[in-house]
Design a protein around this motif. Structure first.
Motif, mmCIF file in Angstrom:
data_model
loop_
_atom_site.group_PDB
_atom_site.id
_atom_site.type_symbol
_atom_site.label_atom_id
_atom_site.label_comp_id
_atom_site.label_asym_id
_atom_site.label_seq_id
_atom_site.Cartn_x
_atom_site.Cartn_y
_atom_site.Cartn_z
ATOM 1 N N TRP A 116 0.827 -1.202 0.000
ATOM 2 C CA TRP A 116 0.000 0.000 0.000
ATOM 3 C C TRP A 116 0.859 1.248 0.000
ATOM 4 O O TRP A 116 1.946 1.278 0.597
ATOM 5 C CB TRP A 116 -0.893 0.020 1.249
ATOM 6 N N GLY A 117 0.337 2.292 -0.654
ATOM 7 C CA GLY A 117 0.943 3.605 -0.545
ATOM 8 C C GLY A 117 0.416 4.330 0.675
ATOM 9 O O GLY A 117 -0.417 3.810 1.432
ATOM 10 N N GLN A 118 0.883 5.558 0.847
ATOM 11 C CA GLN A 118 0.535 6.335 2.043
ATOM 12 C C GLN A 118 -0.787 7.080 1.869
ATOM 13 O O GLN A 118 -1.349 7.569 2.851
ATOM 14 C CB GLN A 118 1.653 7.328 2.366
ATOM 15 N N GLY A 119 -1.280 7.176 0.658
ATOM 16 C CA GLY A 119 -2.549 7.838 0.401
ATOM 17 C C GLY A 119 -2.388 9.291 -0.019
ATOM 18 O O GLY A 119 -1.416 9.956 0.355
ATOM 19 N N THR A 120 -3.360 9.776 -0.787
ATOM 20 C CA THR A 120 -3.386 11.174 -1.193
ATOM 21 C C THR A 120 -4.828 11.666 -1.089
ATOM 22 O O THR A 120 -5.771 10.967 -1.478
ATOM 23 C CB THR A 120 -2.826 11.349 -2.621
ATOM 24 N N GLN A 121 -4.990 12.861 -0.548
ATOM 25 C CA GLN A 121 -6.335 13.396 -0.278
ATOM 26 C C GLN A 121 -6.926 13.995 -1.545
ATOM 27 O O GLN A 121 -6.280 14.793 -2.237
ATOM 28 C CB GLN A 121 -6.268 14.465 0.807
ATOM 29 N N VAL A 122 -8.165 13.623 -1.809
ATOM 30 C CA VAL A 122 -8.958 14.231 -2.878
ATOM 31 C C VAL A 122 -10.202 14.834 -2.244
ATOM 32 O O VAL A 122 -10.957 14.140 -1.559
ATOM 33 C CB VAL A 122 -9.355 13.189 -3.947
ATOM 34 N N THR A 123 -10.390 16.133 -2.463
ATOM 35 C CA THR A 123 -11.551 16.828 -1.917
ATOM 36 C C THR A 123 -12.309 17.494 -3.059
ATOM 37 O O THR A 123 -11.717 18.270 -3.816
ATOM 38 C CB THR A 123 -11.141 17.877 -0.884
ATOM 39 N N VAL A 124 -13.590 17.172 -3.164
ATOM 40 C CA VAL A 124 -14.429 17.738 -4.219
ATOM 41 C C VAL A 124 -15.481 18.628 -3.556
ATOM 42 O O VAL A 124 -16.292 18.157 -2.763
ATOM 43 C CB VAL A 124 -15.109 16.638 -5.045
ATOM 44 N N SER A 125 -15.438 19.901 -3.885
ATOM 45 C CA SER A 125 -16.378 20.845 -3.286
ATOM 46 C C SER A 125 -17.615 20.994 -4.168
ATOM 47 O O SER A 125 -17.541 20.891 -5.403
ATOM 48 C CB SER A 125 -15.705 22.195 -3.091
ATOM 49 N N SER A 126 -18.729 21.254 -3.521
ATOM 50 C CA SER A 126 -19.998 21.370 -4.267
ATOM 51 C C SER A 126 -20.252 22.800 -4.709
ATOM 52 O O SER A 126 -19.577 23.730 -4.306
ATOM 53 C CB SER A 126 -21.147 20.874 -3.395
#
Length: 124
Positions: free
Chosen positions: A114-124
């Motif tokens: 596994w990787g460490q992860g990356t944040q994806v944020t989608v605003s409305s």
């Protein structure tokens, strides 16, 4: 030792696009399956997509079909997740994963690295 490093996350408005990258280093094999998972706060880790290093076969969860595309560049040992028409419900930490057994399904505990992860944020 295999290392997976994700990049490309960020903040985007609904309807926008992002491309995630996952660079693999160390000893990998063409028989491996590379996958993307995501985890939103308070929810379980969820399968998004997977691809075969060997022949490029792809697999997607229903909620992203037609919007997300997984691809790979064998020469660069890199897997990509192109995300279009993003929705607020796509907001999560996205993880790259690899499994050695050729498993193409959605059970995250059958992935080995596994990787460490990356944040994806989608605003409305």
């Amino acid at each position: 030792q295999v290392q997976l490093v994700e990049s490309g996350g960020g903040l985007v408005q609904a309807g926008g696009s992002l491309r995630l990258s996952c660079a693999a280093s160390g000893r990998t094999f063409s028989s491996w399956i590379m996958g993307w998972f995501r985890q939103a706060p308070g929810k379980e880790r969820e399968f998004v997509a997977a691809i075969s290093w060997r022949d490029g076969s792809t697999y997607y969860t229903d909620s992203v079909k037609g919007r997300f595309t997984i691809s790979r560049d064998n020469a660069k040992n890199t897997v990509y997740l192109q995300m279009n028409s993003l929705k607020p419900e796509d907001t999560a930490v996205y993880y790259c994963a690899a499994n050695k057994r050729g498993y193409t399904g959605s059970y995250y505990n059958l992935y080995d690295f596994w990787g460490q992860g990356t944040q994806v944020t989608v605003s409305s």
